[in-house]
Design an enzyme around this catalytic site. Structure first.
Site, short mmCIF file in Angstrom:
data_model
loop_
_atom_site.label_atom_id
_atom_site.label_comp_id
_atom_site.label_asym_id
_atom_site.label_seq_id
_atom_site.Cartn_x
_atom_site.Cartn_y
_atom_site.Cartn_z
CG HIS A 137 -1.96 1.10 1.18
ND1 HIS A 137 -3.24 0.84 1.69
CD2 HIS A 137 -1.98 2.23 0.70
CE1 HIS A 137 -4.07 1.96 1.46
NE2 HIS A 137 -3.21 2.98 1.05
CD GLU A 195 -4.57 -2.88 0.64
OE1 GLU A 195 -5.07 -3.96 1.03
OE2 GLU A 195 -4.02 -2.10 1.64
CG HIS A 218 -8.13 -2.04 8.73
ND1 HIS A 218 -6.97 -1.22 8.38
CD2 HIS A 218 -7.98 -1.35 10.17
CE1 HIS A 218 -6.46 -0.08 8.94
NE2 HIS A 218 -7.27 -0.37 10.05
#
Length: 239
Positions: free
Chosen positions: A43, A70, A191
């Site tokens: 990410h 991401e 998450h």
């Protein structure tokens, strides 16, 4: 079996704290593959405080499992990075500038037209698209209208409630997952999933294809070793 994609951002955070190239993020990605992970997630953010843009090119050149990038597609540099590397999957996350970590999903109704254009651009380049959403049936339906291939359920709410009222914690995620099946969307999640809450989540969410886990897994690896940590997460994902 639900696939495990290991987010290696925290490896890059450790490297960047000292400078140089120790630990080496490419070596870490290859080790994750060797230990059984079915995917690697990164990410990158504009300030490159963990994964750097060059890391993405370096990792893409070496790994053989699925690659998931991401990030915030409203940043043109991110879009260019994804198109240049053509990962297996791009996950669209509505981060704001300098955000410490992701903390909400897309409003897929308000941003439907914008997301539809972005999704098509990535798909036209052979990239599977997943949209990060909260566990809200309306947002799932909105995601389907963008033409995306998958959604990723934002699981912080589940993780925070787990251990207090597990059934209450997972209820909205079950509803969202069923809605995803109804509108023919693939389903990912991520998450704050960890060794305490992952097995329960995986056993109860219908159609779960992939989880992306970074912070907790890398933290566990400090005590268990990377190979053992990955093995334990994989064990949580076996049906």
């Amino acid at each position: 079996m639900t696939k495990l994609s290991v987010n290696i951002n925290k490896i890059a955070t450790l490297r960047n704290a000292r400078g140089g190239n120790v630990p080496n993020v490419v070596a870490a990605a290859l080790a994750c593959e060797r230990f059984g992970a079915q995917g690697i997630t990164v990410h990158p953010r504009p300030d490159e405080r963990h994964i750097r843009y060059q890391d993405v090119y370096d990792i893409k050149a070496e790994i053989t499992t699925e690659f998931n990038i991401e990030g915030n597609c409203r940043e043109q540099k991110f879009v260019d990075l994804v198109l240049a590397n053509k990962p297996t999957q791009v996950t669209l996350v509505p981060d704001s500038l300098n955000q410490i970590t992701s903390n909400h999903g897309w409003n897929t109704i308000e941003h439907r037209d914008y997301l539809r254009d972005v999704v098509k651009r990535f798909q036209d380049n052979g990239i599977r698209v997943s949209i990060f959403v909260d566990p809200d049936e309306e947002m799932v339906e909105g995601a389907a209208e963008t033409g995306t291939d998958r959604i990723e359920l934002y699981t912080e709410g589940y993780a925070a409630e787990f251990g207090y009222d597990d059934q209450k914690a997972i209820a909205p995620y079950i509803k969202a997952a069923r809605k995803a099946q109804e509108v023919d969307l693939g389903l990912n999640a991520g998450h704050d999933l960890d060794l305490h809450n992952l097995k329960y989540f995986n056993e109860r969410i219908p159609g779960l294809l992939e989880v992306s886990i970074g912070h907790a897994l890398i933290a566990d690896a400090l005590y268990l070793g990377l190979e053992e940590a990955i093995k334990r997460y994989l064990a949580c994902l076996r049906a």
